[in-house]
Design a protein around this motif. Structure first.
Motif, PDB file in Angstrom:
ATOM      1  N   ARG A 154      38.032 -34.617 -30.831  1.00 55.65           N
ATOM      2  CA  ARG A 154      37.957 -33.762 -29.765  1.00 55.65           C
ATOM      3  C   ARG A 154      37.024 -34.129 -28.564  1.00 55.65           C
ATOM      4  NH1 ARG A 154      37.010 -27.677 -32.283  1.00 55.65           N
ATOM      5  NH2 ARG A 154      39.020 -27.465 -33.091  1.00 55.65           N
ATOM      6  N   ALA A 155      35.971 -34.867 -28.947  1.00 60.58           N
ATOM      7  CA  ALA A 155      35.182 -35.340 -27.833  1.00 60.58           C
ATOM      8  C   ALA A 155      35.977 -36.547 -27.272  1.00 60.58           C
ATOM      9  CB  ALA A 155      33.763 -36.086 -28.564  1.00 60.58           C
ATOM     10  N   GLU A 156      36.705 -37.459 -28.068  1.00 61.68           N
ATOM     11  CA  GLU A 156      37.353 -38.601 -27.323  1.00 61.68           C
ATOM     12  C   GLU A 156      38.346 -37.871 -26.525  1.00 61.68           C
ATOM     13  OE1 GLU A 156      38.845 -40.828 -30.773  1.00 61.68           O
ATOM     14  OE2 GLU A 156      36.878 -42.018 -31.087  1.00 61.68           O
ATOM     15  N   ALA A 157      39.409 -37.147 -26.773  1.00 60.53           N
ATOM     16  CA  ALA A 157      40.202 -36.345 -26.108  1.00 60.53           C
ATOM     17  C   ALA A 157      39.641 -35.919 -24.790  1.00 60.53           C
ATOM     18  CB  ALA A 157      41.133 -35.384 -26.632  1.00 60.53           C
ATOM     19  N   GLN A 158      38.603 -35.101 -24.885  1.00 58.40           N
ATOM     20  CA  GLN A 158      37.820 -34.692 -23.591  1.00 58.40           C
ATOM     21  C   GLN A 158      37.465 -35.919 -22.803  1.00 58.40           C
ATOM     22  OE1 GLN A 158      37.367 -31.525 -22.398  1.00 58.40           O
ATOM     23  NE2 GLN A 158      36.204 -32.127 -20.897  1.00 58.40           N
ATOM     24  N   ALA A 159      36.976 -37.060 -23.229  1.00 60.74           N
ATOM     25  CA  ALA A 159      36.694 -38.006 -22.351  1.00 60.74           C
ATOM     26  C   ALA A 159      37.723 -38.761 -21.748  1.00 60.74           C
ATOM     27  CB  ALA A 159      35.684 -39.099 -23.228  1.00 60.74           C
ATOM     28  N   ALA A 160      38.969 -38.729 -22.429  1.00 66.71           N
ATOM     29  CA  ALA A 160      40.050 -39.095 -21.807  1.00 66.71           C
ATOM     30  C   ALA A 160      40.420 -38.321 -20.723  1.00 66.71           C
ATOM     31  CB  ALA A 160      41.124 -39.302 -22.777  1.00 66.71           C
ATOM     32  N   ARG A 161      40.450 -36.934 -20.876  1.00 68.29           N
ATOM     33  CA  ARG A 161      40.957 -35.954 -20.013  1.00 68.29           C
ATOM     34  C   ARG A 161      39.964 -36.043 -18.619  1.00 68.29           C
ATOM     35  NH1 ARG A 161      41.822 -32.457 -24.154  1.00 68.29           N
ATOM     36  NH2 ARG A 161      39.582 -31.593 -23.717  1.00 68.29           N
ATOM     37  N   GLU A 162      38.625 -36.485 -18.947  1.00 67.60           N
ATOM     38  CA  GLU A 162      37.855 -36.571 -17.772  1.00 67.60           C
ATOM     39  C   GLU A 162      37.937 -37.811 -16.962  1.00 67.60           C
ATOM     40  OE1 GLU A 162      34.638 -35.737 -15.097  1.00 67.60           O
ATOM     41  OE2 GLU A 162      35.694 -34.207 -16.621  1.00 67.60           O
ATOM     42  N   ARG A 163      38.129 -38.983 -17.641  1.00 74.32           N
ATOM     43  CA  ARG A 163      38.595 -40.283 -17.096  1.00 74.32           C
ATOM     44  C   ARG A 163      39.700 -40.201 -16.332  1.00 74.32           C
ATOM     45  NH1 ARG A 163      37.120 -42.424 -22.134  1.00 74.32           N
ATOM     46  NH2 ARG A 163      39.405 -42.694 -22.708  1.00 74.32           N
ATOM     47  N   ALA A 164      40.754 -39.529 -16.910  1.00 76.90           N
ATOM     48  CA  ALA A 164      42.034 -39.329 -16.067  1.00 76.90           C
ATOM     49  C   ALA A 164      41.925 -38.481 -14.594  1.00 76.90           C
ATOM     50  CB  ALA A 164      43.019 -38.555 -16.809  1.00 76.90           C
ATOM     51  N   ARG A 165      40.881 -37.260 -14.831  1.00 81.32           N
ATOM     52  CA  ARG A 165      40.641 -36.413 -13.698  1.00 81.32           C
ATOM     53  C   ARG A 165      39.757 -37.338 -12.508  1.00 81.32           C
ATOM     54  NH1 ARG A 165      36.603 -33.340 -11.652  1.00 81.32           N
ATOM     55  NH2 ARG A 165      35.181 -33.980 -12.931  1.00 81.32           N
ATOM     56  N   MET A 166      38.893 -38.136 -13.074  1.00 84.56           N
ATOM     57  CA  MET A 166      38.095 -38.963 -12.134  1.00 84.56           C
ATOM     58  C   MET A 166      39.024 -40.011 -11.333  1.00 84.56           C
ATOM     59  SD  MET A 166      35.307 -37.833 -11.925  1.00 84.56           S
ATOM     60  CE  MET A 166      34.248 -38.922 -10.814  1.00 84.56           C
ATOM     61  N   LYS A 167      39.961 -40.462 -12.142  1.00 83.90           N
ATOM     62  CA  LYS A 167      40.846 -41.654 -11.439  1.00 83.90           C
ATOM     63  C   LYS A 167      41.826 -40.866 -10.537  1.00 83.90           C
ATOM     64  CE  LYS A 167      44.198 -45.085 -13.131  1.00 83.90           C
ATOM     65  NZ  LYS A 167      45.037 -45.563 -14.085  1.00 83.90           N
ATOM     66  N   LYS A 168      42.318 -39.577 -10.928  1.00 84.90           N
ATOM     67  CA  LYS A 168      43.055 -38.917  -9.952  1.00 84.90           C
ATOM     68  C   LYS A 168      42.231 -38.521  -8.570  1.00 84.90           C
ATOM     69  CE  LYS A 168      45.996 -34.833  -9.914  1.00 84.90           C
ATOM     70  NZ  LYS A 168      46.320 -33.608 -10.544  1.00 84.90           N
ATOM     71  N   LEU A 169      40.864 -38.207  -9.034  1.00 89.27           N
ATOM     72  CA  LEU A 169      40.118 -37.813  -7.674  1.00 89.27           C
ATOM     73  C   LEU A 169      39.826 -39.175  -6.978  1.00 89.27           C
ATOM     74  CD1 LEU A 169      37.650 -35.406  -9.206  1.00 89.27           C
ATOM     75  CD2 LEU A 169      39.260 -35.092  -7.467  1.00 89.27           C
ATOM     76  N   ARG A 170      39.457 -40.225  -7.351  1.00 91.86           N
ATOM     77  CA  ARG A 170      39.459 -41.613  -6.919  1.00 91.86           C
ATOM     78  C   ARG A 170      40.531 -41.891  -5.872  1.00 91.86           C
ATOM     79  NH1 ARG A 170      36.507 -43.017 -11.178  1.00 91.86           N
ATOM     80  NH2 ARG A 170      38.411 -44.072 -12.377  1.00 91.86           N
ATOM     81  N   LYS A 171      41.734 -41.802  -6.404  1.00 89.00           N
ATOM     82  CA  LYS A 171      42.910 -42.099  -5.757  1.00 89.00           C
ATOM     83  C   LYS A 171      42.915 -41.051  -4.453  1.00 89.00           C
ATOM     84  CE  LYS A 171      46.015 -43.729  -9.389  1.00 89.00           C
ATOM     85  NZ  LYS A 171      47.305 -43.516  -9.857  1.00 89.00           N
ATOM     86  N   LYS A 172      42.467 -40.139  -4.459  1.00 91.01           N
ATOM     87  CA  LYS A 172      42.609 -39.206  -3.329  1.00 91.01           C
ATOM     88  C   LYS A 172      41.423 -39.368  -2.430  1.00 91.01           C
ATOM     89  CE  LYS A 172      44.753 -35.173  -5.288  1.00 91.01           C
ATOM     90  NZ  LYS A 172      44.718 -33.686  -5.595  1.00 91.01           N
ATOM     91  N   GLY A 173      40.403 -40.127  -2.788  1.00 91.77           N
ATOM     92  CA  GLY A 173      39.054 -40.539  -2.167  1.00 91.77           C
ATOM     93  C   GLY A 173      38.143 -39.398  -2.199  1.00 91.77           C
ATOM     94  N   LYS A 174      38.079 -38.433  -3.353  1.00 94.03           N
ATOM     95  CA  LYS A 174      37.023 -37.585  -3.430  1.00 94.03           C
ATOM     96  C   LYS A 174      36.099 -37.766  -4.682  1.00 94.03           C
ATOM     97  CE  LYS A 174      40.049 -34.181  -1.437  1.00 94.03           C
ATOM     98  NZ  LYS A 174      40.933 -32.694  -1.412  1.00 94.03           N
ATOM     99  N   GLY A 175      36.677 -38.719  -5.386  1.00 97.26           N
ATOM    100  CA  GLY A 175      35.597 -38.981  -6.685  1.00 97.26           C
ATOM    101  C   GLY A 175      34.555 -40.048  -6.638  1.00 97.26           C
ATOM    102  N   LYS A 176      33.903 -40.326  -7.627  1.00 94.26           N
ATOM    103  CA  LYS A 176      32.786 -41.103  -7.218  1.00 94.26           C
ATOM    104  C   LYS A 176      33.376 -42.547  -7.278  1.00 94.26           C
ATOM    105  CE  LYS A 176      29.517 -38.795 -10.714  1.00 94.26           C
ATOM    106  NZ  LYS A 176      28.968 -39.040 -11.895  1.00 94.26           N
ATOM    107  N   SER A 177      32.813 -43.348  -6.176  1.00 91.98           N
ATOM    108  CA  SER A 177      33.334 -44.767  -6.173  1.00 91.98           C
ATOM    109  C   SER A 177      32.831 -45.606  -7.386  1.00 91.98           C
ATOM    110  CB  SER A 177      32.780 -45.252  -4.838  1.00 91.98           C
ATOM    111  OG  SER A 177      31.418 -45.483  -4.811  1.00 91.98           O
ATOM    112  N   ARG A 178      33.463 -46.759  -7.619  1.00 93.82           N
ATOM    113  CA  ARG A 178      33.031 -47.647  -8.654  1.00 93.82           C
ATOM    114  C   ARG A 178      31.480 -48.166  -8.312  1.00 93.82           C
ATOM    115  NH1 ARG A 178      38.247 -50.280 -11.192  1.00 93.82           N
ATOM    116  NH2 ARG A 178      39.407 -48.427 -10.603  1.00 93.82           N
TER     117      ARG A 178
END
Length: 181
Positions: A154-178
């Motif tokens: 469950r923790a790994e699935a939650q971490a994967a969802r969070e990474r996917a969410r951050m990647k999506k936000l970065r594409k839009k320019g709204k997430g944390k930069s690297r």
């Protein structure tokens, strides 16, 4: 009184410490003896429940796992918690840990002592106590391992969802930069 009102260690302090240690030891010995008496008197009745000693051991194993999970849940650190909330957490850890320890010690206490001859009263083998111990340990190990694996998945699935969410936000320019990480 040259060191700001502090006085040296006195004989009265040593006697107080010795009395406290002796009193705590006496209370511990009485508690352990009472527990052993209680287990030896009630174990034949408990091990005769429906399903036999294997089922009783499995129930004790489930109690051990549930108590461990409860103790871990209550021990989670919560910054800025109020005193009553912290006291409740301490009480929860104590109760859940006590259940875990008590269940294991009950099954272990049903076995005869190492230096106890079977001819002595209170030292005889209680039929089914070995089976109950094996069953409780195996149940606790298997269910505990399965619970750990499910929690990790469950923790790994939650971490994967969070990474996917951050990647999506970065594409839009709204997430944390690297560089900000």
């Amino acid at each position: 009184m040259s060191d700001n009102g502090r006085q040296g260690f006195r004989a009265r302090d040593g006697l107080t410490i010795a009395a406290t240690v002796i009193g705590a030891g006496a209370v511990l010995l009485v508690a352990l003896g009472t527990w052993k008496w209680f287990v030896r008197k009630s174990a034949p009745w408990v091990l005769d429940w429906p399903g036999g000693p294997w089922a009783v051991g499995a129930v004790f194993g489930l109690v051990m796992v549930a108590g461990s999970i409860g103790a871990l849940w209550f021990s989670a650190v919560e910054p800025g918690a109020s005193k009553p909330r912290r006291a409740g957490r301490v009480a929860g850890v104590s109760i859940c840990g006590g259940l875990t320890f008590g269940a294991f010690m009950y099954v272990l206490g049903a076995l005869p002592g190492k230096n106890c001859s079977s001819s002595r009263l209170g030292c005889e083998y209680i039929p089914g106590s070995g089976s109950a111990l094996i069953s409780s340990v195996l149940t606790a190990a298997v269910v505990g391992w399965l619970t750990f694996r499910v929690g990790r998945a469950r923790a790994e699935a939650q971490a994967a969802r969070e990474r996917a969410r951050m990647k999506k936000l970065r594409k839009k320019g709204k997430g944390k930069s690297r560089a900000a990480r």
